[in-house]
Design an enzyme around this catalytic site. Structure first.
Site, PDB file in Angstrom:
ATOM      1  CB  SER A 157      -3.370  -4.244   6.300  1.00 13.88           C
ATOM      2  OG  SER A 157      -3.321  -2.923   6.779  1.00 13.88           O
ATOM      3  CG  ASP A 322       2.736  -1.414   1.879  1.00 17.27           C
ATOM      4  OD1 ASP A 322       2.450  -0.256   2.216  1.00 17.27           O
ATOM      5  OD2 ASP A 322       2.303  -2.431   2.470  1.00 17.27           O
ATOM      6  CG  HIS A 355      -1.163  -1.021   2.672  1.00 19.14           C
ATOM      7  ND1 HIS A 355      -0.286  -1.886   3.309  1.00 19.14           N
ATOM      8  CD2 HIS A 355      -2.313  -1.061   3.397  1.00 19.14           C
ATOM      9  CE1 HIS A 355      -0.871  -2.409   4.374  1.00 19.14           C
ATOM     10  NE2 HIS A 355      -2.106  -1.940   4.446  1.00 19.14           N
TER      11      HIS A 355
END
Length: 384
Positions: A157, A322, A355
């Site tokens: 991320s 995601d 995610h």
């Protein structure tokens, strides 16, 4: 109970810097400190170092655990399933570093730190920081540790965005970049989610314009809402349905506006817990750094051109469910890297967790990362 393959009790360290750091915004920090942890042993050639960059609400505490008042393990590292002896990032091979970024609230200089010029917390006066600023500060820490070149820089991320920035700003200092669940820039929808979260914080009556420390207040309501909003985006619809469905907390509908469903109870719990340990100003700074990240901005929007200076080998990983940083965003990164004839491996993991999948112990995902680090290890001079 501690994992037998854990790095064990972690020991946070602080590095103080008195040389000014010029920031992307034009502001500067005349002095600052970085909190960090290390695991494993740096070899004589200093060639086996791996930097792990953290995402939004994480810190330098990547692996291992702390000890409570009774000497029992608690507070395990946020990527403890990834980093440790015999784990994908094997600390019996690699010297692993985790750093709490500038603006953080876990020991590095940030809004809740005392401003040496005033003797009071920085609060709202702490400057906006960017991914580039974090990378520059990390490079200075590496210099102090005598590490000229990282065998790998890794993150998921926002941490993956830092890994990408490393390959652009310090191309000769990164041999490999492991980029997990990333995007080369946020979509308008992602910026919108961040703005709603920031508004929840800044409109909290206890925010006091960011100077709540001197008022003895904490904008807990705003932090709770910000965390609840974020948490929804980290999970997929399927993952939430599998975990909670429409299960009621009690045995019947209450016909009120308090908690009826288990998912509501879960979100409130997550929000309450987050508001107890995270700093509101840090949340504002980190989400803004996310918004501002866009390496192609320097090159007129041309992402391929942005990576012209990169020299590293890359592993790019995405997850099918995601929706916040979808596989399409990773495809854009891979294309830009291939346009520069870089060595790129790409994997799209079929996982239902959204995610947050990058934090979980998916066997296929971990086997992939382990295999990649095997090749990194083999490339280090003197490795068997």
């Amino acid at each position: 109970m501690a994992d037998a393959r854990s790095v064990g009790a972690a020991v946070p360290q602080t590095m103080k810097f008195d040389d000014p750091l010029e920031l992307t915004s034009g502001a500067r920090l005349d002095s600052y400190s970085l909190m960090y942890e290390t695991y494993g042993t740096l070899n004589a050639e200093r060639s086996n170092a791996a930097l792990v960059c953290h995402a939004l609400n994480a810190s330098h505490h990547v692996a291992g655990y702390y000890l409570d008042a009774e000497g029992k393990p608690c507070n395990f590292g946020w990527w403890d399933n990834m980093v440790g002896p015999g784990k994908p990032l094997d600390t019996e091979r690699f010297f692993v570093i985790g750093v709490n970024n500038l603006g953080g609230c876990f020991g590095s200089t940030g809004p809740c730190s005392l401003n040496p010029a005033t003797g009071k917390p920085y609060g709202a006066s702490f400057p906006v920081v960017t991914v580039e600023d974090w990378v520059n500060a990390q490079a200075r820490l590496a210099d102090r540790l005598g590490i000229r070149r990282f065998a790998a820089v890794m993150g998921g991320s926002l941490g993956a965005m830092q890994a990408l920035q490393w390959t652009i700003d310090y191309p000769d200092r990164v041999a490999n970049a492991i980029v997990v669940a990333a995007a080369a820039k946020l979509s308008a929808q992602n910026i919108a989610f961040n703005e709603v979260a920031r508004q929840a914080i800044t409109t909290d009556p206890d925010f006091h314009g960011g100077d709540y420390y001197v008022h003895g207040a904490v904008p807990r309501r705003g932090l709770r809402l910000a965390r609840m909003i974020g948490h929804i985006t980290y999970l997929s619809d399927d993952a939430m349905m599998e975990k909670f469905g429409r299960e009621l907390r009690g045995d019947r509908l209450g016909f009120h506006f308090d908690v009826d469903f288990q998912v509501e109870s879960y979100l409130r719990h997550q929000g309450d817990k987050f508001a107890e340990y995270f700093d509101a100003n840090t949340y504002l700074l980190i989400t803004r750094a996310l918004d501002y990240f866009d390496p192609a901005q320097r090159t007129g929007g041309d992402l391929s051109k942005a990576f012209e200076r990169a020299l590293a080998r890359f592993l790019v990983v995405s997850f099918t469910s995601d929706w916040r940083f979808s596989p399409q965003r990773s495809h854009e990164i891979v294309k830009a890297l291939l346009d520069n004839r870089l060595n790129v491996s790409y994997a799209e993991i079929d996982a239902p967790h959204g995610h947050d999948a990058f934090l979980l112990e998916d066997p296929r995902y971990h086997a992939l990362v382990r295999a990649y680090y095997d090749t990194v290890w083999q490339s280090i001079e003197g490795a068997p």
